[in-house]
Structure formats: C-alpha cells, structure tokens
Scaffold this motif. Structure first.
Motif, mmCIF file in Angstrom:
data_model
loop_
_atom_site.group_PDB
_atom_site.id
_atom_site.type_symbol
_atom_site.label_atom_id
_atom_site.label_comp_id
_atom_site.label_asym_id
_atom_site.label_seq_id
_atom_site.Cartn_x
_atom_site.Cartn_y
_atom_site.Cartn_z
ATOM 1 N N SER A 89 15.873 24.667 139.617
ATOM 2 C CA SER A 89 15.307 23.437 139.050
ATOM 3 C C SER A 89 15.867 23.195 137.649
ATOM 4 N N ASP A 90 15.706 21.960 137.188
ATOM 5 C CA ASP A 90 16.176 21.597 135.857
ATOM 6 C C ASP A 90 15.362 22.266 134.753
ATOM 7 N N GLU A 91 14.243 22.885 135.129
ATOM 8 C CA GLU A 91 13.426 23.578 134.138
ATOM 9 C C GLU A 91 14.198 24.720 133.472
ATOM 10 N N ARG A 92 15.203 25.250 134.175
ATOM 11 C CA ARG A 92 16.004 26.349 133.613
ATOM 12 C C ARG A 92 16.682 25.936 132.307
ATOM 13 N N LEU A 93 16.953 24.641 132.147
ATOM 14 C CA LEU A 93 17.665 24.156 130.972
ATOM 15 C C LEU A 93 16.802 24.187 129.720
ATOM 16 N N THR A 94 15.496 24.438 129.875
ATOM 17 C CA THR A 94 14.598 24.530 128.720
ATOM 18 C C THR A 94 14.465 25.966 128.220
ATOM 19 N N ARG A 95 15.152 26.903 128.879
ATOM 20 C CA ARG A 95 15.084 28.315 128.504
ATOM 21 C C ARG A 95 16.481 28.843 128.219
ATOM 22 N N TYR A 96 16.541 29.872 127.387
ATOM 23 C CA TYR A 96 17.807 30.549 127.154
ATOM 24 C C TYR A 96 18.253 31.265 128.429
ATOM 25 N N TYR A 97 19.562 31.407 128.588
ATOM 26 C CA TYR A 97 20.100 32.069 129.786
ATOM 27 C C TYR A 97 20.431 33.509 129.436
ATOM 28 N N ASP A 98 19.573 34.428 129.866
ATOM 29 C CA ASP A 98 19.671 35.821 129.426
ATOM 30 C C ASP A 98 20.077 36.803 130.521
ATOM 31 N N ASP A 99 20.284 36.330 131.739
ATOM 32 C CA ASP A 99 20.660 37.261 132.811
ATOM 33 C C ASP A 99 21.928 38.051 132.480
ATOM 34 N N PRO A 100 23.002 37.418 131.958
ATOM 35 C CA PRO A 100 24.192 38.213 131.609
ATOM 36 C C PRO A 100 23.917 39.254 130.528
ATOM 37 N N THR A 101 23.040 38.942 129.591
ATOM 38 C CA THR A 101 22.694 39.909 128.549
ATOM 39 C C THR A 101 22.006 41.127 129.166
ATOM 40 N N ARG A 102 21.080 40.900 130.084
ATOM 41 C CA ARG A 102 20.381 42.014 130.721
ATOM 42 C C ARG A 102 21.354 42.931 131.468
ATOM 43 N N VAL A 103 22.229 42.333 132.253
ATOM 44 C CA VAL A 103 23.194 43.144 133.001
ATOM 45 C C VAL A 103 24.171 43.829 132.049
ATOM 46 N N GLY A 104 24.552 43.142 130.976
ATOM 47 C CA GLY A 104 25.463 43.735 129.997
ATOM 48 C C GLY A 104 24.869 44.966 129.337
ATOM 49 N N ILE A 105 23.556 44.953 129.084
ATOM 50 C CA ILE A 105 22.888 46.120 128.500
ATOM 51 C C ILE A 105 22.992 47.316 129.435
ATOM 52 N N VAL A 106 22.723 47.092 130.711
ATOM 53 C CA VAL A 106 22.784 48.180 131.698
ATOM 54 C C VAL A 106 24.214 48.709 131.830
ATOM 55 N N LEU A 107 25.191 47.814 131.898
ATOM 56 C CA LEU A 107 26.583 48.236 131.999
ATOM 57 C C LEU A 107 27.015 49.019 130.767
ATOM 58 N N SER A 108 26.570 48.569 129.604
ATOM 59 C CA SER A 108 26.923 49.251 128.362
ATOM 60 C C SER A 108 26.440 50.692 128.369
ATOM 61 N N LEU A 109 25.198 50.903 128.789
ATOM 62 C CA LEU A 109 24.654 52.261 128.814
ATOM 63 C C LEU A 109 25.335 53.112 129.882
ATOM 64 N N GLY A 110 25.694 52.501 131.003
ATOM 65 C CA GLY A 110 26.419 53.241 132.023
ATOM 66 C C GLY A 110 27.766 53.732 131.521
ATOM 67 N N TRP A 111 28.491 52.856 130.835
ATOM 68 C CA TRP A 111 29.784 53.247 130.259
ATOM 69 C C TRP A 111 29.588 54.270 129.140
ATOM 70 N N ALA A 112 28.483 54.172 128.403
ATOM 71 C CA ALA A 112 28.224 55.139 127.328
ATOM 72 C C ALA A 112 28.134 56.545 127.890
ATOM 73 N N VAL A 113 27.346 56.717 128.943
ATOM 74 C CA VAL A 113 27.183 58.042 129.535
ATOM 75 C C VAL A 113 28.504 58.540 130.112
#
Length: 551
Positions: free
Chosen positions: A64-88
C-alpha cells in the motif's frame, strides 16, 4: 522483504538477476580451463538464487501507499546481520593466520590454508565484509533520519547490499583458490572490480537522490563524511584497479601501471582506503550515533566541518609515506611525510570533538557499555592518528618499516577505532530497528566490551613490543661491522609475542560471537513483543517529524 517491493520492482529484480546469471553462465563456459569458471558458476548460482527468492513472493499483493509515510529500514536490518556474520568469519580467519605465525603446522599441508591465502580472506572479511556492510546499513539509516526523507526507491538499496556481498564472496573464494592481484586491500581480479564499480555507483546515486528529496534543508555533518567515503572510494578503486585481463576467459590481469608508478598508485589507494573507508565513513557513524546515545549535541559543529575538509584534503597526499627508503623520488617521500604530520591536526580535532561531546554525560559512559564502546573508539582514534603521523617521519620509519610495529598500529586503529565504534553503533541501532526497548542482554554488552578492550590491548602491546625488538635486532651491528643477529634469531625472539597476539585476537573474536548472539536474541525477543511504542524514538513518522538531539 520481497512482499514490500512493488510489482515493477520485483520484475526489475528478476531481470537484473537473470542478466547476472547469464553473465555467470558465460564466464563458466569461457573459463572452462581456468579458475575463472568457478567464479562464473558462483555468479550463476547467485543469480538463480536471487530469482528464486523473488519468485517466492512474486504474487504477493502490491504494497500500500502507506509505506511511503515510513522510513525504509529492511536493508539496514539485513545489513546489520550480514555485518556481524562477516565479523565472526573474518575474525576467525584472523585468529587462524595469527596462530600460523606461532605454529606454522596449522596449515595442515593444505595449499588453500597457507598464510598468503588466508591473510587476505581475513583483511577483506573484516574491512569490506564487516566494516563495509556496517557502513552501508548505518548510512541508509542516518541518511533518512537526517534528511527526513525516505530512500528514493526500494530496489536499489537491495541491489547495493546484495551486490556488494556478492563482491565480498568473490573476493574471499578467489583468495582461497589463489586468484589475486597481489595489491594490498585491492586483491580481487578485474571482473570483481568491474562489478563493484556498478554497485558503488548505484550506492552514490542513492545518496544523491535522497539528498535531493530531503525535507530538512540542512545537510548534517555525518552525511558529509558518508558522502566523502562513497565518492573517494569509487575514485580510488577505479584508478588503482586499471588493468588489462589476459582474455575474457581468464582471471589473470596485468596492471596498467608498472614499477615505482604502480607502487605509488597502490599506496595512494591503500592509505586513502584507510582514510576514506576506515576513517571518513566511521566518523560519519560516530557523528550520528555518539551524540544520539549520549543525548548531547555535538560539542562543536564548526570544528567537525573544519576537521572534514582537513582530512579530505591532507589525506590525499599522505600515501607515499608507505614508501620511505624505496625507489620513489625523495621529494615525493618528503611530501607524504609532511602531510602525514600535519594530518594530526584535523584528526585530533575529530577525536577531541567526540570526547568533548561527552561533557556532562560521563555518568552515562560509566553505566552504559554501548556508549563506552564509542568513547573508547574516540580515544583509540586519537592514539592511532598520533601514532600514524609519528611513524610517517622518515627517521622513525627506518625503525618501524616492515616490522610488527606497523601491524600493531593498524590493529590499534582497526580493533580500537573501527570495530569499537561499529559495535557501539550497532548496539544503539538494533533496538531501534527491531522496535524493542533495549538489547536482549545489557550484561552481554558489558562482557563484550571488556573482551574487546582486553583483546585489543593484548594484541597491540604484543605487536608494539615485537616490532620495536625486530627493528632494533635488524639494525644492530657487531664490532666487525656485520649484523649481530640473523633473521632467524629475530623470528625466535618474536615467538612469545605471536602467541600473545593470537590470544588477543581470540578474545576479540569471542566478543564478536557474544555480540552476534546478543543481536540474534534481540531479534527473537522483538517477535514476542508488541511492535508499537517500544522505545523507538529514532523512528518518527516522515510527516512533521522533529529532529532529535544530534541530528
């Protein structure tokens, strides 16, 4: 994740994934007699995997167009997990290569497990895998909050994040197979370099497009540092990796430069990779998350801008200090040394600005391990930049060059500055992203802090001692004018320090594992809590959102 994309974005994702798979198939066919084919097969499987992932939710309803009223954070969430995986993963290989110097038999007679192949897996894994994913994830978060604008679309951030990790996979697997340009921090071969250019230009365009759409007229200083990181790294990468491949079907290429020109280009790249990847980007992280966590405005905004332009201008000239006592012209060496010494001023300006920001918040530093990570990072940034300027002086460099002192200096910056500010920022960011009040276990953050600090101190002090001893042994002469110690003598003297370094690295690795567990449990905890109102002060609605302290 896929259901949040529009139908047009899903179609675009499938088209680009199919094109990528087709390129991988062509590489596998053309390089059937070369290791080039292995990377072609990896790219083919990667592209097909992306197609399968998109198709799994392709017929989901249009968001829905309601998504445009919120920040898009899905890539940030996945990036955090990937970052920690590469760290280990990256730190595991780091402990392994450290142990190899103390116990050489740990190669287990396997060619892929030799020091020369494992070492770039470690450096690329922690610098580009851990650090790069953390920078991408945090930059998307900071960019939206400080501009009060959503990312321009939902597909391009995924292209950057997933495409960047494909580059990291190609780099790591290539090193294990022996595919390398033999250039420090620039080992991947020509086809991986071309792919990274495509990904990085897209990353730059995301930043430009979002800044153009900003609702906040002021461009916050963190974005200055992130933009410098993105733009300059692109220039460095393209120039240093200009090369001619033997053929389309072979991985090997030859640099466009040769001799001393190649060395100068490499260390112009190498030192500025430290400057703009490992300094500028993480200063952007520091200038947002430290004031936010402390609840204090930056001590001096003007000082942060002066520091930005000082670092941006002076770092560009400092790379030649890596080539003291070589065939590089003396005047170029002196130029690099001079700018390296002057560089201390803008570097300490940023370190001092960070510490002065904590005035009035030292009680929080005492009680909050997350903020303590950031404080220690600022201290190590100041120490490392002083040491770097000091080691660039030719007389000092005559003792330190080619010794473990340089290794200790690099890890004082990498562990004490880069990793500390990253972990501190991620600990601040994770509760906001998963909409929980706090991390799963503040006690585990405390445990991680002391593991990381102890590991860093043990590692750095071991390398400082071993490096100075090496330098002195290598330049000690007896009465007859010959060297008093053989190289083997110096190697035997280093053995206890190499064991200590391995212990320090192991402590730091354990800390990264603790952090990964804590983040994973926080994510699981978020699923059992109500999403609304759980301390997510960093996620205002886009319409009429008021900027928080430090923004």
């Amino acid at each position: 994740m896929i259901a949040a994309l529009t139908v047009a974005e899903r179609q675009r994702a499938i088209s680009i994934s199919a094109l990528l798979a087709l390129c991988g198939f062509a590489m596998a066919i053309a390089g059937r007699d070369d290791l080039f084919a292995v990377h072609g097969a990896i790219i083919l499987l990667f592209g097909l995997g992306c197609i399968g992932l998109v198709m799994s939710s392709y017929f989901a309803p249009e968001p829905s167009d309601e998504r445009l009223t919120r920040y898009y954070d899905d890539p940030t969430r996945v990036g955090i997990v990937l970052s920690l995986g590469w760290a280990v993963a990256g730190m595991f290989f780091g402990v392994w290569v450290a142990a190899l110097l103390a116990w050489p038999d740990l190669t287990f007679d396997a060619g892929w497990a030799s020091f020369g192949r494992l070492r770039p897996v470690h450096t690329s894994g922690v610098i580009f895998g851990f650090g790069g994913n953390a920078l991408i994830a945090t930059s998307f978060h900071v960019l939206q909050r400080t501009t009060r604008a959503r990312l321009p679309d939902q597909f391009s951030p995924w292209f950057v994040l997933i495409g960047y990790n494909l580059f990291c996979v190609l780099a790591a697997t290539g090193y294990l197979m022996g595919i390398t340009q033999s250039k420090e921090y620039a080992e991947p071969e020509w086809y991986a370099d071309i792919w990274l250019v495509i990904v990085w230009v897209t990353y730059f365009l995301i930043y430009i497009r979002t800044l153009q759409r900003r609702k906040e007229p002021h461009i916050y200083v963190a974005n200055w540092y992130y933009m410098a990181f993105i733009l300059v790294v692109a220039v460095l990468h393209i120039v240093n990796n200009l090369a001619v491949p033997i053929s389309f079907g072979e991985a090997k290429s030859y640099s466009l430069f040769s001799g001393v020109q190649d060395a100068m280009t490499q260390w112009w790249y190498g030192h500025n990779a430290v400057a703009f990847f490992l300094t500028s980007g993480f200063l952007g992280m520091m200038y947002y998350y430290l004031p936010k966590r402390a609840g204090r405005p930056i001590y001096s905004y003007r000082l942060s801008i002066i520091s930005f332009w000082g670092i941006t201008f002076m770092y560009m000239w400092a790379g030649s200090h890596h080539l003291h006592y070589t065939a590089l012209p003396q005047w170029v060496q002196t130029l690099g040394m001079t700018f390296s010494v002057v560089l201390l001023v803008p570097s300490w300006a940023s370190a001092g600005n960070a510490l002065a920001t904590l005035n009035g918040a030292w009680g929080k530093v005492r009680d909050d391990a997350t903020l303590r990570f950031m404080m220690v990072a600022a201290v190590f940034y100041g120490l490392s930049t002083f040491e770097g300027s000091f080691m660039a002086i030719r007389a000092v460099n005559s003792l330190s060059h080619y010794t473990d002192w340089t290794v200790g200096h690099v890890h004082a910056g990498a562990l004490g500055w880069v990793a500390m500010i990253t972990f501190g920022s991620l600990y601040a960011l994770v509760p906001w992203m998963w909409k929980v009040e706090r991390m799963y276990s503040p006690k585990l953050i405390e445990v991680h802090f002391w593991l990381a600090l102890a590991g860093t101190v043990i590692y750095v002090f071991a390398m400082w001692n071993s490096g100075i001893i090496q330098g002195l042994m290598w330049r000690t002469y007896n009465d007859s004018g010959t060297l008093a110690y053989s190289f083997i003598d110096s190697l035997v003297a280093m053995h206890p320090y190499y064991i200590a370094r391995t212990v320090g690295g192991l402590l730091f690795l354990i800390g990264a594992i603790v952090a990964s567990y804590n983040v994973w449990m926080t994510i699981r905890m978020s699923r059992s809590q109500a999403a609304a109102g759980a301390g997510d002060s960093d996620l205002p609605a886009l319409q009429g959102a008021a900027l928080q302290a430090g923004e």
